[in-house]
Design an enzyme around this catalytic site. Structure first.
Site, PDB file in Angstrom:
ATOM      1  N   GLU A  20      -3.984   0.670  -0.673  1.00 14.92           N
ATOM      2  CA  GLU A  20      -5.310   1.289  -0.548  1.00 14.92           C
ATOM      3  C   GLU A  20      -6.403   0.263  -0.760  1.00 14.92           C
ATOM      4  O   GLU A  20      -7.517   0.420  -0.267  1.00 14.92           O
ATOM      5  CB  GLU A  20      -5.450   2.423  -1.576  1.00 14.92           C
ATOM      6  CG  GLU A  20      -6.643   3.338  -1.343  1.00 14.92           C
ATOM      7  CD  GLU A  20      -7.908   2.895  -2.071  1.00 14.92           C
ATOM      8  OE1 GLU A  20      -8.972   3.468  -1.793  1.00 14.92           O
ATOM      9  OE2 GLU A  20      -7.856   1.980  -2.921  1.00 14.92           O
TER      10      GLU A  20
ATOM     11  N   ASP B  61      -1.051   0.932  -5.473  1.00 13.25           N
ATOM     12  CA  ASP B  61      -1.403  -0.484  -5.581  1.00 13.25           C
ATOM     13  C   ASP B  61      -2.628  -0.715  -6.454  1.00 13.25           C
ATOM     14  O   ASP B  61      -3.391   0.206  -6.759  1.00 13.25           O
ATOM     15  CB  ASP B  61      -1.623  -1.117  -4.207  1.00 13.25           C
ATOM     16  CG  ASP B  61      -2.755  -0.466  -3.417  1.00 13.25           C
ATOM     17  OD1 ASP B  61      -2.925   0.764  -3.502  1.00 13.25           O
ATOM     18  OD2 ASP B  61      -3.490  -1.208  -2.739  1.00 13.25           O
TER      19      ASP B  61
END
Lengths: 372, 372
Positions: B133, B78
């Protein structure tokens, strides 16, 4: 369709307390007055002695008896947002609920007068029930009427039914709104020393506001107490980012002896540093108490009240700018306005209704033409 | 159907620069990783030497050669939200674009290794490409794998491909988030003296944050520089109301030698007054650099890099809590993470790929079993 259903029917023959409750129980936060305006318009149109005009979600109702004088009685329909203070609650001599004080009590008095003084003896009457008083000035319903239908506001004297503890509050303070922007530089919070934290820098601005001692200005014997408050603080980019901007919105109240330009210079002068950007977003001058004006002095005499200074801004200032002398006279303690615990004393509702009816209904010869 | 269409095909035999671009050009803001995870899963399943497992939108791929040792190579899929930095743009030696630095460059290196080191000579390899994350810890894909399939994370050493300028960044700082609430009392701004302005009182809190000098803590010869920042300030009821609450969100970065409890006590100790409510909303401990651990020391030696302290928080801390020694080693300047102008130097992409391939592919005897 309004999700709340059609507008309720307002019974203007009901007691002023029952009518106030009906108004409180019809929510009308600024911008959401349509349903209440519909109810008011419908009730007024049922009265043959009034000519009713709708402008947006404001309603104007006039007697047209051809009297050489005209008095205007006005109240705003909107309230600040609810704060767990709905529905209305009658607790002995006090009626609680959102807007009970500011200013559905005053609106109820005006509606009662509209219904029960069909033939005012000495002066025609214009009733104005308007939207969006509690928000930005450019949305104000009275301002919209002044722009679109200024002839509807013509009068020799305006009475604003704003809460003034059933006494006369004269003039009003001005309002200035400004955004103070403090800038910094973004950085990841793990390496914050690479940036400049705008929120941290804003601490000095807030501390300066905290330390500021507002002035007290005496005019016509009335003391106007100024104010300077942060009403909003906004900063934040993301949870791990040093913010590069913090905006503090300041609301200043200034004595009516200061012009808008003087008020702006005053606030700017408090933050002279280049580090702060001061953008004045709105300045609305106040209104001098004008106790020397004949129309004001006469009503003050009849109501038998000792005038006090109006500290909040009210549309008295708007009438002043239109050349219409105006004062505040309405039920409810102005200190309670915008508080969750606001209420209006039942006795003040009755007192305001009775005194105004007597003044409006009485001819210059003192005869009473009211229906009650 | 995904409105962006099916997952793109990733060519793992392509050059690491082309692969990084393909990853950058497949948007994957936290929570929106499905399409990229599909592409990664599909590409890895095409490789017969890997056993692939999907957990949510995270993908685990393992060699299972029966080596007694196992190393884990991980990267998150991400990114933070786009900031006008898509699509990717190759500018000479620098590849620009959202996530180029944090951390699609590192993911590309790991994918290249997964495809081109079919028979690691000395240690089995686990590749982990995971979701979420950049957001709240309870959404972290690595955390989900640890909860649902902990056996997939077993390893003697974990290498996080987080941007560390192609050097070894050891350990990581902890993160503490707290809301400091300053209370006051509402009032109408026209009578502000009846209330207490919470925003004004917050000035002292912000000033204290501005004056605070964060500590520098040396561990294993590495200096961890702490931080304490207001990342958000919120106050405001309405434009004419003295606010009764101001909330300052603080983000603290603390050296890995402090426990979560110690970090909390430290932050609370800065605001001991009853006037401030300090609510710690999240505490994530850091990870000690652990340079003395054999597995870490050996890799550091092979990579020939002088370790630096990792100042940001990374999932190194999560591995530390799982008992797996870990370090950060990846392309890209960590200072550029989360900036609109982030980029990764092409030379660092190649250097990281080459060095890791050499280490993974070489047997204990130094023979090279990589496919390139």
């Amino acid at each position: 369709m309004d999700p709340l259903g059609p507008a309720p029917e307002l019974d203007l023959t009901a007691d002023v307390v029952a009518l106030t409750r009906a108004l409180v129980d019809t929510p009308s936060e600024s911008g959401e007055e349509a349903r209440l305006a519909d109810a008011v318009e419908s009730a007024l149109r049922a009265l043959p002695h009034l000519t009713v005009t709708r402008v947006g979600h404001s309603v104007v109702a006039r007697t047209e008896l051809g009297h050489p004088e005209r008095v205007l009685v006005a109240g705003h329909l909107d309230t600040v947002p609810a704060a767990g203070n709905l529905p209305s609650r009658l607790d002995g001599a006090l009626l609680h609920g959102l807007g009970a004080c500011d200013m559905k009590g005053g609106v109820a008095v005006a509606l009662r007068l509209a219904a029960t003084v069909p033939e005012p003896a000495a002066r025609d009457i214009t009733y104005v029930f308007y939207e969006c008083e509690e928000v930005e000035g450019d949305r104000n319903g009275l301002g919209r009427i002044a722009a679109e239908r200024p002839e509807l506001l013509t009068a020799g004297l305006a009475i604003l039914m704003e809460p003034s503890d059933a006494g006369v509050e004269a003039g009003c303070q001005g309002v200035l709104t400004a955004d103070i922007t403090v800038r910094g530089e973004r950085a990841h919070t793990a390496r914050a020393w690479r940036g400049v934290n705008a929120a941290h820098r804003a601490g000095a601005v807030l501390q300066r506001l905290a330390d500021h001692v507002p002035e007290r200005v005496v005019i016509d014997g009335l003391e106007y107490r100024e104010g300077l408050n942060a009403v909003a603080v906004r900063a934040g980019v993301a949870g791990n980012v040093v913010p590069d901007e913090c905006v503090i919105t300041v609301n200043a109240r200034f004595a009516p002896s200061r012009s808008a330009a003087e008020a702006q210079a005053y606030v700017r002068g408090l933050f002279p540093e280049d580090a702060y950007e001061v953008e004045v977003t709105e300045t609305v001058p106040g209104a001098l108490p004008g106790l020397g004006q004949e129309a004001v002095a006469s009503l003050v005499g009849v109501l038998g009240a000792t005038p006090r200074p109006k500290l909040g801004w009210t549309d008295v200032a708007r009438f002043a700018s239109l050349g219409v002398p105006a004062l505040n006279y309405g039920p409810g303690d102005p200190v309670l306005a915008h508080t969750a615990g606001e209420y209006v004393p039942v006795a003040q509702l009755r007192e305001c209704e009775t005194r105004l009816r007597a003044w409006l209904g009485a001819g210059r010869d003192g005869s009473d033409r009211t229906s009650e």
